[in-house]
Design an enzyme around this catalytic site. Structure first.
Site, PDB file in Angstrom:
ATOM      1  N   ASP A  10       3.800   1.750  -5.257  1.00  0.00           N
ATOM      2  CA  ASP A  10       4.621   1.196  -4.176  1.00  0.00           C
ATOM      3  C   ASP A  10       4.669   2.152  -2.979  1.00  0.00           C
ATOM      4  OD1 ASP A  10       6.409   3.195  -5.009  1.00  0.00           O
ATOM      5  OD2 ASP A  10       7.461   1.818  -6.355  1.00  0.00           O
ATOM      6  N   SER A  11       5.771   2.148  -2.259  1.00  0.00           N
ATOM      7  CA  SER A  11       5.835   2.969  -1.033  1.00  0.00           C
ATOM      8  C   SER A  11       5.664   4.458  -1.309  1.00  0.00           C
ATOM      9  CB  SER A  11       7.177   2.732  -0.319  1.00  0.00           C
ATOM     10  OG  SER A  11       8.252   2.987  -1.196  1.00  0.00           O
TER      11      SER A  11
END
Lengths: 239, 239
Positions: A10-11
């Site tokens: 993810d981020s």
């Protein structure tokens, strides 16, 4: 040419090439030995990550990655009924999604070194300041307890399917002051936090068969080049 | 999948993923838009770089890089008769080697965006401290004047063959205190020096047709995903 190591997550993976980022450090560690390919998708949970699997790890590739980090859970663990609930994935589904990801990677390449990384701990105070600011509702959208439950299951799935894991949630909390030292907004990583991820991933890769110091460099070192006869070493290396 | 931008050069490219490195920053700038592939070979001059051309940029590839930085000259400009003379390449040969590199890249892909980067300026004092230490001979193996001559010719070759260039030698010297601000050992880059390279390369890419803000992201942004119907957007994007 060089073997590839894919960072899927993810981020915290997408941002891993920002200043002091763990992806950048990994690229430096594997300089001239392996290519680090970043496939981070900010905001994604494991449910949405499944849609990208065939795209990022196509079956039938003749040169599949030699290793992959799988770093999801921070969004799955967002709480129901709070501002980030659209990202929430129930913990049993999170486990099953991780299993699906691992099975796909093994199908892509049975020898791929798979490293699950648990979500980091959550600094709820930092999270409240960051997400709500002046309009703080005082109701955190992520809690450290929830992140810990997901982290525990992540490690369980890794054991169950015989792949490696980094328990980032536990590891970070071993250090006094981890809340501000490692997390910039209660969730994402400071340069110090990135350093922890880099070190832990390198430990796992070194402990397996992807130790950077033991891997060959892909071109002759400049000290191997005879200035009077430079072609010699390149011919020896079949370049 | 994503277009590739190759960074081809010497140690200043090889080290571009160290802390604050320009390669890492470029990866961050092109996050989810292009892959940055680092092909830096420490200590190499243009003469030796030629041996790697077909290996790094094979002709006939169906997916050649969309852009490449070519960042050599710091070693070519090492002085004859000094400690780094084995890396020296006469300036006329340096020019001809750059031409050969550009011609090869154009053959590899006529549309490849080619960015020549000149060697950085040399801080002779920093160099003497670094290379010789206590045994200082007081004879620098690189001078800023020599680096400047190579930089000038690098820009000339770029003009001659119609490709882009960054005159790093000039650009850095516009800043007061560039010697210590941008160079760590009189030659290699500090994080501030890396920042200059990153900014200048991005300026060139933005000015051409590879402006990151204008390029599509390769997967749906998480805000585009309907939590009730996540497959919709992935189907729309043919994933």
């Amino acid at each position: 040419m060089r073997p590839e190591i894919v960072l899927f997550g993810d981020s915290i993976t997408e941002q891993s090439f920002s200043y002091g980022g763990w992806g950048a450090s990994l690229t430096d560690t594997y300089s001239r030995k392996a290519d680090i390919v970043v496939r981070g998708v900010s905001g994604y949970n494991t449910r949405w990550a499944l849609f990208l699997l065939h795209h990022i790890f196509p079956l039938g590739s003749t040169t599949p990655p030699v290793a992959a980090t799988v770093f999801f859970g921070a969004n799955d663990a967002a709480l129901l009924g709070r501002t980030s609930e659209s990202q929430h994935v129930p913990i049993e589904e999170y486990k099953e999604n991780l299993r699906k990801i691992i099975r796909h990677l093994k199908e892509c390449s049975p020898t791929m070194l798979i490293v699950l990384i648990t979500p980091p701990p959550i600094d709820e105070e930092g999270r409240l300041e960051s997400v709500y600011g002046e309009k703080a509702t005082k109701l955190p959208e992520r809690t450290n307890e929830a992140a810990g439950s997901y982290a525990k299951e992540c490690v369980e799935v890794a054991k169950e399917l015989g792949v490696s894991s980094v328990n980032l949630w536990s590891k970070m909390q071993e250090t006094h002051g981890w809340q501000k030292k490692f997390l910039s907004d209660g969730l994402h990583l400071t340069p110090d936090g990135n350093k922890v991820v880099h070190e832990e991933v390198v430990k796992v890769l070194n402990g397996a068969w992807l130790s950077a110091p033991d891997m060959p460099s892909d071109f002759p070192h400049h000290s191997e080049i005879d200035p009077q006869n430079p072609e010699k070493v390149f011919k020896q290396r079949c370049l």
